[in-house]
Design an enzyme around this catalytic site. Structure first.
Site, PDB file in Angstrom:
ATOM      1  N   LYS A 148       0.865  -1.172   0.000  1.00  0.00           N
ATOM      2  CA  LYS A 148       0.000   0.000   0.000  1.00  0.00           C
ATOM      3  C   LYS A 148       0.897   1.215   0.000  1.00  0.00           C
ATOM      4  CE  LYS A 148      -3.189  -0.711   3.207  1.00  0.00           C
ATOM      5  NZ  LYS A 148      -4.019  -0.514   4.384  1.00  0.00           N
ATOM      6  N   ASP A 205      -5.005 -10.955   7.860  1.00  0.00           N
ATOM      7  CA  ASP A 205      -4.640  -9.708   8.548  1.00  0.00           C
ATOM      8  C   ASP A 205      -4.830  -9.936  10.042  1.00  0.00           C
ATOM      9  OD1 ASP A 205      -3.802  -7.120   8.890  1.00  0.00           O
ATOM     10  OD2 ASP A 205      -5.380  -6.197   7.689  1.00  0.00           O
ATOM     11  N   GLY A 237     -12.053  -1.134   5.715  1.00  0.00           N
ATOM     12  CA  GLY A 237     -11.523  -0.403   4.563  1.00  0.00           C
ATOM     13  C   GLY A 237     -10.389  -1.158   3.872  1.00  0.00           C
TER      14      GLY A 237
END
Ligand code: R5P
Length: 327
Positions: A203, A230, A237
């Protein structure tokens, strides 16, 4: 070693805050030790009051309280319970905090900001805890914020065991995808446990605006079943972006595996619309029934109670916790 069990402390006593009552009951069932009675009262001025129903003098006490929403209420309950037990002369107090709040505030990554995870650790200690237990804190260095010893446990084996037992054989060319590089190392271990390759999402902020992010996929997902991993889902989001990216890149079925189901605000509404076959998580944070109902059959919440129960038993008996994990 003698076969006499050396008891340094009195009996195991369990106290639960209001943050994780179902989990506390499951731990109590595992240990066959009922939770002790206590009152927790909130006065009109929002001050909390705790009263224990029986003495804990000389006992080995475990306070079970997750610190997800309502975060500050749960944290204060934990602190006040610990102080009450200390003032009542418990022999040893262990804060059992399956989900530890403020984990993302673990360093000064910009000027003029706090390190709140350190503050939380200090508060738990100052309240009077002798030890702590937690599961997958957001950052490893949080262990170093405590001066008291702790059992910092990993729950990913629950997720990988579940996948191996129930899904692995039906997955087609599976690949584990870490949602960000922060979770890359854990993601790699996850992939090794279910014997798949690994891919990563990188990201990058392209402007100084929370939404202006560019995502890059490092690895192969085309025509593969994907297990996105995760440590937590908060607003949903990050996971939504990750799902869209792997879908664009040609992923087949998508599974999501994560430890802490924070699911703030309307996160679940977001998850409902994603093309995800199954959400696999734990009960380190209580998922409200209305939220669980929205995901229905697609949600699997594996209990951390046997893990915490066993570690409490071993801590009480002064036995190794590492050998539970073959360490
Ligand atoms: C970030 O560092 C974490 O690993 C998670 O990706 C993040 O906390 C998830 O938050 P959200 O669901 O709000 O995107």
């Amino acid at each position: 070693m003698s076969h006499h069990e050396m008891k340094v402390y009195g009996e195991i006593k369990l106290y639960a805050g209001t943050g994780s009552p179902e989990l506390a009951q499951k731990i109590a069932d595992y240990l066959d030790v009922p939770p002790c009675g206590r009152d927790i009262v909130e006065f009109p001025n929002e001050n909390l009051f705790v009263k224990l129903h029986s003495s804990v003098r000389g006992q080995d006490v475990y306070v079970i309280q997750s610190t997800a929403s309502p975060v500050h209420r749960n944290l204060m309950e934990l602190l006040i319970l610990i102080q009450t037990l200390r003032l009542d002369s418990a022999a040893r107090i262990t804060a059992v905090v399956p989900y530890l709040c403020y984990g993302r505030s673990d360093k000064k990554d910009q000027p003029r900001v706090p390190i709140t995870a350190r503050l939380v650790a200090d508060m738990i200690e100052v309240a009077g805890a002798d030890r702590y237990m937690t599961i997958d804190p957001h950052a490893g260095q949080i262990q170093g914020f405590f001066n008291i010893p702790g059992d910092v446990l990993k729950a990913s084996y629950l997720l990988t065991n579940y996948i191996n037992k129930n899904l692995r054989a039906t997955l087609k060319d599976p690949v584990v995808v870490s949602v960000d590089l922060g979770y890359a190392k854990s993601g790699r271990n996850f992939a090794a446990m279910i014997d798949t390759p690994i891919a990563f999402i990188e990201k990058r902020r392209v402007a100084n605006d929370a939404n202006a992010e560019a995502l890059t996929l490092i690895g192969e997902v085309h025509d593969r079943d994907v297990v996105l991993v995760d440590d937590e889902i908060d607003t949903g989001g990050s996971i939504s972006q990750a799902v869209n990216l792997v879908k664009q890149e040609g992923a087949r079925r998508i599974y999501i595996a994560f430890i802490h189901a924070i699911l703030s605000g309307s996160a679940v509404k977001r998850l409902v619309d994603l093309p995800v076959t199954e959400y696999i998580t734990t009960d380190s944070v209580m998922i409200p029934k209305e939220k669980a109902a929205l995901l229905g059959q697609r949600l699997t919440a594996l209990s951390v109670a046997p893990l915490l129960g066993e570690v409490i038993r071993r801590a009480h008996e002064g036995r190794s916790v590492g050998e539970l994990f073959n360490e």
